[in-house]
Design an enzyme around this catalytic site. Sequence first.
Site, PDB file in Angstrom:
ATOM      1  N   LYS A 172     -12.646   3.560  -1.879  1.00  0.00           N
ATOM      2  CA  LYS A 172     -13.201   2.298  -1.717  1.00  0.00           C
ATOM      3  C   LYS A 172     -13.885   2.666  -2.493  1.00  0.00           C
ATOM      4  O   LYS A 172     -14.943   2.948  -1.960  1.00  0.00           O
ATOM      5  CB  LYS A 172     -12.930   1.629  -1.427  1.00  0.00           C
ATOM      6  CG  LYS A 172     -11.577   1.464   0.586  1.00  0.00           C
ATOM      7  CD  LYS A 172     -10.032   1.144   0.274  1.00  0.00           C
ATOM      8  CE  LYS A 172      -9.539   1.449   1.198  1.00  0.00           C
ATOM      9  NZ  LYS A 172      -8.115   1.685   0.718  1.00  0.00           N
ATOM     10  N   GLY A 177       1.597   0.259   8.565  1.00  0.00           N
ATOM     11  CA  GLY A 177       2.133   0.871   8.578  1.00  0.00           C
ATOM     12  C   GLY A 177       2.814   1.383   6.670  1.00  0.00           C
ATOM     13  O   GLY A 177       3.673   2.552   7.176  1.00  0.00           O
ATOM     14  N   ASP A 192     -10.518   5.465  17.263  1.00  0.00           N
ATOM     15  CA  ASP A 192     -11.340   5.489  15.938  1.00  0.00           C
ATOM     16  C   ASP A 192     -11.096   6.822  15.384  1.00  0.00           C
ATOM     17  O   ASP A 192     -11.108   7.805  15.661  1.00  0.00           O
ATOM     18  CB  ASP A 192     -12.922   5.463  16.117  1.00  0.00           C
ATOM     19  CG  ASP A 192     -13.893   4.922  15.277  1.00  0.00           C
ATOM     20  OD1 ASP A 192     -13.410   4.882  14.289  1.00  0.00           O
ATOM     21  OD2 ASP A 192     -15.094   5.044  15.654  1.00  0.00           O
ATOM     22  N   SER A 205       0.490  -1.476  -0.008  1.00  0.00           N
ATOM     23  CA  SER A 205       0.169  -0.055   0.231  1.00  0.00           C
ATOM     24  C   SER A 205       1.042   1.280  -0.056  1.00  0.00           C
ATOM     25  O   SER A 205       0.454   2.528  -0.370  1.00  0.00           O
ATOM     26  CB  SER A 205      -0.923   0.057   1.104  1.00  0.00           C
ATOM     27  OG  SER A 205      -1.682   0.367   1.281  1.00  0.00           O
TER      28      SER A 205
HETATM   29  C1  LIG Z   1      -6.127  -0.788   3.890  1.00  0.00           C
HETATM   30  S1  LIG Z   1      -5.499  -0.522   5.911  1.00  0.00           S
HETATM   31  C2  LIG Z   1      -4.614   0.243   6.058  1.00  0.00           C
HETATM   32  C3  LIG Z   1      -3.321  -0.190   5.423  1.00  0.00           C
HETATM   33  C4  LIG Z   1      -2.297   1.398   5.442  1.00  0.00           C
HETATM   34  N1  LIG Z   1      -2.413   2.598   4.895  1.00  0.00           N
HETATM   35  C5  LIG Z   1      -0.727   0.847   4.487  1.00  0.00           C
HETATM   36  O1  LIG Z   1      -0.285   1.704   4.065  1.00  0.00           O
HETATM   37  O2  LIG Z   1      -0.449   0.086   6.063  1.00  0.00           O
HETATM   38  C6  LIG Z   1      -6.767  -0.099   5.818  1.00  0.00           C
HETATM   39  C7  LIG Z   1      -6.714   0.046   7.847  1.00  0.00           C
HETATM   40  O3  LIG Z   1      -7.578   0.803   7.978  1.00  0.00           O
HETATM   41  C8  LIG Z   1      -7.803   0.350   9.741  1.00  0.00           C
HETATM   42  N2  LIG Z   1      -9.416   1.011  10.016  1.00  0.00           N
HETATM   43  C9  LIG Z   1     -10.426   0.454   9.181  1.00  0.00           C
HETATM   44  N3  LIG Z   1     -11.479   1.630   9.762  1.00  0.00           N
HETATM   45  C10 LIG Z   1     -11.099   2.411  11.050  1.00  0.00           C
HETATM   46  C11 LIG Z   1     -10.759   3.288  11.971  1.00  0.00           C
HETATM   47  N4  LIG Z   1     -13.251   3.359  11.949  1.00  0.00           N
HETATM   48  N5  LIG Z   1      -9.966   3.494  12.700  1.00  0.00           N
HETATM   49  C12 LIG Z   1      -9.595   3.180  12.557  1.00  0.00           C
HETATM   50  N6  LIG Z   1      -8.938   2.283  11.414  1.00  0.00           N
HETATM   51  C13 LIG Z   1      -9.626   1.944  10.817  1.00  0.00           C
HETATM   52  C14 LIG Z   1      -8.212  -1.210   9.924  1.00  0.00           C
HETATM   53  O4  LIG Z   1      -7.856  -1.987  10.659  1.00  0.00           O
HETATM   54  C15 LIG Z   1      -7.051  -0.592   8.267  1.00  0.00           C
HETATM   55  O5  LIG Z   1      -6.071  -1.501   9.494  1.00  0.00           O
END
Ligand SMILES: C[S@@+](CC[C@H](N)C(=O)[O-])C[C@H]1O[C@@H](n2cnc3c(N)ncnc32)[C@H](O)[C@@H]1O
Length: 355
Positions: free
Chosen positions: A306, A224, A261, A189
Site C-alpha cells: 500500500k 477470503g 498476527d 480483492s
Molecule cells: C485488505 S484486507 C485483506 C483482504 C483479503 N486479501 C481478501 O481478499 O479478502 C487486509 C486484512 O489484513 C488484516 N491484517 C492487518 N494487519 C494484520 C496483522 N498484523 N496480522 C494479520 N492480519 C492483519 C486485516 O485484519 C484485514 O482483514
Amino acid sequence: MAPANLLVYCRAGFEKECAQELTACAGAAGVAGYVKAKPDGAFAVFHPHDAVAGAAWSARVDVADLVFARQAVHAGPLLSGLPVGDRATRIAAAARERGTRFCELFLETPDTNDGKALAALIRPLAPHLARALALAGVATDDAAAVERLHVFFLGGTACHVGVSHRGRSAPWPLGIPRLRMPAGAPSRSTLKLAEALALFIGAEALGERLAPGMRAVDLGASPGGWTWQLVRHGLMVTAVDNGPMDAALLETGQVRHRREDGFRFRPAEPVDWMVCDMVESPSRVCALAARWVAEGWCREAIFNLKLPMKKRWEEVERARAIVAESLGTRRHRLRLKQLYHDREEVTAWLAAGRR
Ligand SMILES: C[S@@+](CC[C@H](N)C(=O)[O-])C[C@H]1O[C@@H](n2cnc3c(N)ncnc32)[C@H](O)[C@@H]1O
C-alpha cells in the site's frame, strides 16, 4: 527502426511515477530525455534527446519490467488537426511508416472518464480505418507478425500512431486485463490476486506452479478473496487474520483459519506459496516477504504494497532495496507491478532461485 518516443499508459494520477520510472530506466541505459505527461491524463511520453540512442533503448524495454506502466508503445509524433471528414487516410499513412504487417490493431483512448467518452466517439471510425489501412497496404491480422499497431486518440482529431512488440508488451487493449468478478468469491480483492497470477505466472505455467495438494499461507486473509483463488486451484491454505473468514470457504475443508498476527506467524513446515494483503507499511511487508523466501518458509510469494500519498516511486525503490539486502547473494527474482485492480498500491512477486 521503431520511433524513439515511448508512450506508456498508466492509472490516472500516476503519471509522475511513470515519468520518474522512465527517466530512471533510460538513465540507467545512458539515455537522457524528458517526459511529457498531464496530471490525471493516464499516460506519459518519454522523448529521448538523442533519437538513435533513444530508439535503441526503447526497443529493448519490456513493459513487464516497468512498475507503473500498463503498456509501452513506440509512438510517432502526435497527429493533430485530422480532417473530421477523413481522419483515416492520414492515420493509415502514419501506420504505413511504422510497417505493413501487424498482428493486431488497437484503437485506444486514455483510461479516464473523458477517454471513455472519446472511445464511444472513435468507434464509428473503425471500418473507415480498416478500409484506409487496406488501401495503404497495411495488414493488421497477420498472425505471424511480431508487432501490434496502436492508434491512441487524445481527442476526436488527434492521435499517436505507434507499435508495440508482441513479446515485450501487454496483450490487452490499454494493457488492461478484463477479469470478471467470480461468483462466490468473498471480496473484490480476489481480482487482484487473479490478475497477479495471470501476469507474474501466466496461464501456461499456472497449472504446474499452483497445483492441487500444494500448500499456501495467506497473511491478512479476511474475508477470503485471495484464499478463494488459492482454493480454486486446489491448494490447502492456512488463512491468518484476526478477522472472520467466509463460511463457505471454511466449509471446503481446504482452509485452516488462524487468528494470529501475520508478522509473527511461522509455518510448521515450508509451504509452496505465501501471499500477503495486510494493510501495513510497504517496508515492513517487504522485509517480511523477503524473510519468508530467505528462510525457505515458502518458494514463491505475492504481496501487496500500500503506497503512501507522496514519494511513491521512492517507496518502490526502497522496496527493491529491502528485498535485495535481505536476500543478499541468494538467487531470487522480484517483480513489481501496479495492477489494473490495484489502487494506491503495487503488487509484488518474489521467488527463490532463477525462474
Ligand atoms: C485488505 S484486507 C485483506 C483482504 C483479503 N486479501 C481478501 O481478499 O479478502 C487486509 C486484512 O489484513 C488484516 N491484517 C492487518 N494487519 C494484520 C496483522 N498484523 N496480522 C494479520 N492480519 C492483519 C486485516 O485484519 C484485514 O482483514
